[in-house]
Scaffold this motif. Structure first.
Motif: not given
Length: 293
Positions: A91-116
């Motif tokens: 939000i700092g870079k975009l210059g907005v105070d909220r986002l409409d949709l925020l998603i995780l970019h990749q599943p990282a299957p070997n580090r799934f604890d961090s994904v969760i």
């Protein structure tokens, strides 16, 4: 044309993508898109052009509340606290105070604890009203199953590679079972003709079936592919920095493909992925450090 997400939030079905758009071109592309009529912009921390997306939004004069802004958390920012901070950076870079949709970019299957942990941070942001919807990108059905077992909120969106040469029917079916909207990246098959991807690619833009359908409707192959996505109920985010193509890609609401034409495009699937395989662990992804806002 709008799509309703599984939490009731509505999202314009067609958006502008800015993957591989150079920062110096991104602001102008976003400005041109918004002036054309787009009201959905898709970016990502790893694209390194969120600042320019925000600049383009401000330059356009379109009210922030009228634009659906979607961005993605990169894997090096996964983890509960790290992902909360990734939101602050976005939000700092975009210059907005909220986002409409925020998603995780990749599943990282070997580090799934961090994904969760990262997804639980998204759930917190959603509960706090700092984002309107949350989701994932490049998640295959087993990744979704693992995520859903460990979290509470079903993703609103799963953004995946999807074009006529790679239609991912199993992923689309899994998304549908869970009430997740499928969103297509590379929706007009750009990955089949981007430079540097090898010499054995077939350019989907030149496919005879698509060219024939385009001629029948006096439309371009790109417009036919985008119409195919929309009629099959998907979101699509074509990327361009060319104002003429940006406008062309938005001009897809005045014609309709027949059932036979949709089936002919469906039949072009080769089952061959163009981008990285999400099931293959890529430790190098974690070496990319996302700048502070």
């Amino acid at each position: 044309m709008e799509l309703t997400l599984n939490n009731g939030v509505t999202m314009p079905a067609l958006g502008l993508g800015v993957y591989q758009s150079a920062p110096e071109e991104t602001a102008a592309a976003v400005d041109a898109a918004l002036r054309t009529g787009y009201r959905h912009i898709d970016t990502a921390a790893a694209y390194r052009n969120e600042r320019e997306v925000g600049e383009g939004l401000r330059r356009s004069g379109v009210d922030r509340d009228d634009v659906f802004i979607e961005t993605k958390v990169w894997v090096s920012d996964y983890g509960f606290d790290q992902t909360l901070h990734a939101y602050d950076k976005a939000i700092g870079k975009l210059g907005v105070d909220r986002l409409d949709l925020l998603i995780l970019h990749q599943p990282a299957p070997n580090r799934f604890d961090s994904v969760i942990a990262a997804y639980r941070a998204l759930e917190t942001l959603l509960a706090d009203g700092r984002v309107r919807a949350i989701g994932v990108s490049n998640f295959m059905p087993p990744h979704l199953d693992r995520l859903l077992e460990a979290t509470e909120v079903v993703p609103a969106v799963n953004q995946v590679e999807l074009h006529p040469y790679f239609t991912q029917p199993e992923v689309r079916a899994a998304n549908a079972r869970h009430g997740i909207l499928t969103q297509a990246w590379s929706p007009i098959g750009g990955i089949t003709f981007y430079p540097g991807w090898g010499d054995h690619r077939r350019n989907v833009m030149e496919d005879p079936a698509i060219v024939g359908i385009a001629r029948a409707h006096a439309k371009s192959p790109a417009q036919v592919m985008l119409r195919w996505h929309l009629q099959e109920g998907r979101s699509a985010i074509p990327k361009s920095v060319n104002p003429g193509r940006i406008a062309e890609n938005f001009d897809v609401f005045d014609f309709e493909l027949t059932a036979d034409e949709l089936a002919a495009i469906d039949a072009l699937d080769t089952g061959v992925r163009g981008g990285p395989d999400p099931d293959v662990p890529r430790d190098a992804f974690f070496d990319l450090v996302i700048d502070e806002a």
